[in-house]
Design an enzyme around this catalytic site. Structure first.
Site, mmCIF file in Angstrom:
data_model
loop_
_atom_site.group_PDB
_atom_site.id
_atom_site.type_symbol
_atom_site.label_atom_id
_atom_site.label_comp_id
_atom_site.label_asym_id
_atom_site.label_seq_id
_atom_site.Cartn_x
_atom_site.Cartn_y
_atom_site.Cartn_z
ATOM 1 N N GLN A 1 43.967 62.300 42.859
ATOM 2 C CA GLN A 1 44.056 63.612 42.211
ATOM 3 C C GLN A 1 42.668 64.054 41.775
ATOM 4 O OE1 GLN A 1 47.633 63.483 39.306
ATOM 5 N NE2 GLN A 1 47.162 61.387 39.794
ATOM 6 N N ASN A 2 41.699 63.188 41.946
ATOM 7 C CA ASN A 2 40.359 63.475 41.422
ATOM 8 C C ASN A 2 39.577 64.382 42.362
ATOM 9 O OD1 ASN A 2 41.153 61.803 39.412
ATOM 10 N ND2 ASN A 2 39.958 60.035 40.094
ATOM 11 N N ASP B 1 36.230 64.635 42.074
ATOM 12 C CA ASP B 1 34.824 64.256 41.860
ATOM 13 C C ASP B 1 34.161 63.552 43.045
ATOM 14 O OD1 ASP B 1 35.763 61.530 41.747
ATOM 15 O OD2 ASP B 1 36.132 61.753 39.594
ATOM 16 N N HIS C 1 44.133 67.311 45.102
ATOM 17 C CA HIS C 1 43.725 68.485 44.319
ATOM 18 C C HIS C 1 42.409 69.081 44.803
ATOM 19 C CE1 HIS C 1 46.442 67.091 40.706
ATOM 20 N NE2 HIS C 1 47.118 67.629 41.698
ATOM 21 N N CYS D 1 36.365 84.741 54.875
ATOM 22 C CA CYS D 1 36.577 84.180 56.223
ATOM 23 C C CYS D 1 37.175 82.772 56.174
ATOM 24 C CB CYS D 1 35.270 84.173 57.011
ATOM 25 S SG CYS D 1 34.075 82.940 56.449
ATOM 26 N N CYS E 1 28.885 83.186 51.186
ATOM 27 C CA CYS E 1 29.031 82.673 52.550
ATOM 28 C C CYS E 1 28.079 83.447 53.474
ATOM 29 C CB CYS E 1 30.486 82.906 52.963
ATOM 30 S SG CYS E 1 30.899 82.424 54.640
ATOM 31 N N GLY F 1 45.037 54.912 36.558
ATOM 32 C CA GLY F 1 44.334 55.929 35.769
ATOM 33 C C GLY F 1 44.945 57.307 35.839
ATOM 34 N N SER G 1 48.107 59.866 34.222
ATOM 35 C CA SER G 1 49.096 60.010 33.155
ATOM 36 C C SER G 1 50.512 60.087 33.714
ATOM 37 C CB SER G 1 48.792 61.261 32.329
ATOM 38 O OG SER G 1 48.663 62.378 33.190
ATOM 39 N N ALA H 1 40.571 50.589 34.867
ATOM 40 C CA ALA H 1 40.584 50.484 36.335
ATOM 41 C C ALA H 1 39.744 49.315 36.844
ATOM 42 C CB ALA H 1 40.097 51.797 36.937
HETATM 43 P P1 OAD Z 1 45.038 62.739 32.967
HETATM 44 O O1 OAD Z 1 43.796 63.210 32.256
HETATM 45 O O2 OAD Z 1 46.308 63.466 32.752
HETATM 46 O O3 OAD Z 1 45.314 61.191 32.612
HETATM 47 C C1 OAD Z 1 44.293 60.229 32.682
HETATM 48 C C2 OAD Z 1 44.932 58.873 32.475
HETATM 49 O O4 OAD Z 1 43.908 57.893 32.619
HETATM 50 C C3 OAD Z 1 45.570 58.640 31.104
HETATM 51 O O5 OAD Z 1 46.880 58.148 31.283
HETATM 52 C C4 OAD Z 1 44.662 57.585 30.438
HETATM 53 O O6 OAD Z 1 45.398 56.677 29.624
HETATM 54 C C5 OAD Z 1 44.119 56.868 31.660
HETATM 55 N N1 OAD Z 1 42.828 56.203 31.449
HETATM 56 C C6 OAD Z 1 41.852 56.493 30.560
HETATM 57 N N2 OAD Z 1 40.805 55.666 30.709
HETATM 58 C C7 OAD Z 1 41.119 54.819 31.718
HETATM 59 C C8 OAD Z 1 40.444 53.741 32.361
HETATM 60 N N3 OAD Z 1 39.212 53.355 31.995
HETATM 61 N N4 OAD Z 1 41.070 53.122 33.393
HETATM 62 C C9 OAD Z 1 42.302 53.506 33.779
HETATM 63 N N5 OAD Z 1 42.985 54.514 33.213
HETATM 64 C C10 OAD Z 1 42.410 55.168 32.200
HETATM 65 O O7 OAD Z 1 44.625 62.656 34.476
HETATM 66 P P2 OAD Z 1 45.493 62.755 35.784
HETATM 67 O O8 OAD Z 1 46.753 61.998 35.655
HETATM 68 O O9 OAD Z 1 44.583 62.477 36.919
HETATM 69 O O10 OAD Z 1 44.820 68.724 37.947
HETATM 70 O O11 OAD Z 1 45.816 64.306 35.765
HETATM 71 C C11 OAD Z 1 46.294 64.904 36.904
HETATM 72 C C12 OAD Z 1 45.811 66.306 36.987
HETATM 73 O O12 OAD Z 1 45.952 67.007 35.751
HETATM 74 C C13 OAD Z 1 44.340 66.463 37.283
HETATM 75 O O13 OAD Z 1 44.033 66.217 38.621
HETATM 76 C C14 OAD Z 1 44.165 67.924 36.935
HETATM 77 C C15 OAD Z 1 44.940 68.000 35.656
HETATM 78 O O14 OAD Z 1 45.561 69.195 35.409
HETATM 79 C C16 OAD Z 1 44.126 69.703 38.560
HETATM 80 O O15 OAD Z 1 42.962 69.931 38.311
HETATM 81 C C17 OAD Z 1 44.917 70.461 39.571
#
Ligand code: OAD
Length: 257
Positions: free
Chosen positions: A110-111, A113, A128, A139, A157, A196, A198, A240
């Site tokens: 989902q990252n 980066d 994402h 275009c 562009c 990592g 939620s 992680a």
């Molecule tokens: P979240 O920011 O919702 O959740 C991040 C998760 O990482 C949490 O459950 C933390 O407990 C966990 N976490 C924190 N530090 C960590 C570590 N060192 N190792 C492992 N886990 C750790 O992020 P996502 O679930 O990725 O969407 O969120 C999904 C989407 O929500 C994102 O891609 C973004 C956002 O809206 C878009 O931009 C479309």
């Protein structure tokens, strides 16, 4: 292992050694140790007064393309200056080992980066999109902009149209090919990791449901509990980077395999 380190659980190590197909779903927490703020945490400094929900939409871009592209450019610069961490590297090692014995490995992220790719992961499905490909709204041509500074906001562009970041905004659909491939593979693999995330942002979190329904071994890596924790086979309360210990335990010390 000392007392403070989480038990890495040998059934996971044994499955990792034998699995024919490993699927990993990664989220923002995978990049936390690289210093990349999560989407919501990113609103600091000059941007603290803005609501991400009001910047990450097609309507916001249409209303104020300069503001929106400056924010995404700021996030792009931040990500570009960060480095992959031990968790990213462990996933690269995991992929190499699984492929080396003829298995299949799929990393669905989902990252936005690009740290998995910069670490060396070969097969990454981006659900994402990414901060590093910008697409012309006229275009539709995409360009990998790397860390190059922009000459204008929005960047333009060759055809003269405005470029927008290649991320999925609120109200937009996820790329169907990646999403259905991710779901299918999550449901048919024999070892599934959710790392990592939620586990609350759908449809990406639906991969966890697909995996649970498909009955591979399911493993969560997260320092905090999520709605998936009680549903997976093994919930590792860890960051992680614990993945490196799993990989080392399964395949020996890091290798050039
Ligand atoms: P979240 O920011 O919702 O959740 C991040 C998760 O990482 C949490 O459950 C933390 O407990 C966990 N976490 C924190 N530090 C960590 C570590 N060192 N190792 C492992 N886990 C750790 O992020 P996502 O679930 O990725 O969407 O969120 C999904 C989407 O929500 C994102 O891609 C973004 C956002 O809206 C878009 O931009 C479309």
């Amino acid at each position: 292992m000392n007392d403070r380190e989480p038990d890495i659980k040998w059934p996971i190590v044994e499955r990792l050694r034998a699995a024919n197909h490993v699927v990993v779903l990664s989220g923002a927490g995978t990049s936390a140790e690289s210093g990349i703020p999560t989407f919501r945490d990113a609103m600091t400094g000059l941007w603290a007064k803005f609501d991400p929900m009001q910047l990450a939409t097609p309507e916001a871009f249409a209303a104020d393309p300069e503001l929106v592209t400056r924010w995404y450019d700021w996030r792009r610069e931040k990500c570009w200056s960060c480095q992959p961490n031990a968790g990213h590297v462990a996933l690269v090692e995991m992929e190499k080992h699984v492929l080396a014995r003829g298995g299949k490995f799929t990393l669905v992220t989902q990252n936005v980066d690009r740290l998995h790719q910069r670490a060396g992961s070969q097969r990454v499905l981006e659900l994402h999109g990414t901060l590093f490909e910008w697409r012309c709204v006229s275009c539709s041509k995409s360009q990998d902009v790397g860390g190059e500074p922009f000459a204008s906001y929005p960047p333009l562009c060759d055809c003269g149209g405005a470029r927008r970041p290649g991320v999925v905004w609120f109200g937009e659909s996820l790329p169907m090919v990646q999403l259905s491939q991710g779901r299918n593979e999550a449901g048919s693999c024999d070892l599934f990791f959710t790392v990592g995330t939620s586990a609350v942002v759908y449809p990406a979190a639906g991969l966890i449901d697909a995996a649970i329904a498909g009955k591979p071994m399911t493993v969560e890596v997260n320092p905090d509990a999520t709605p998936a924790s009680s549903r997976v086979d093994h919930a590792l309360r860890a960051s992680a980077s614990v993945l490196q210990r799993l990989v080392d335990a399964a395949f020996g010390e890091p290798s050039d395999a």
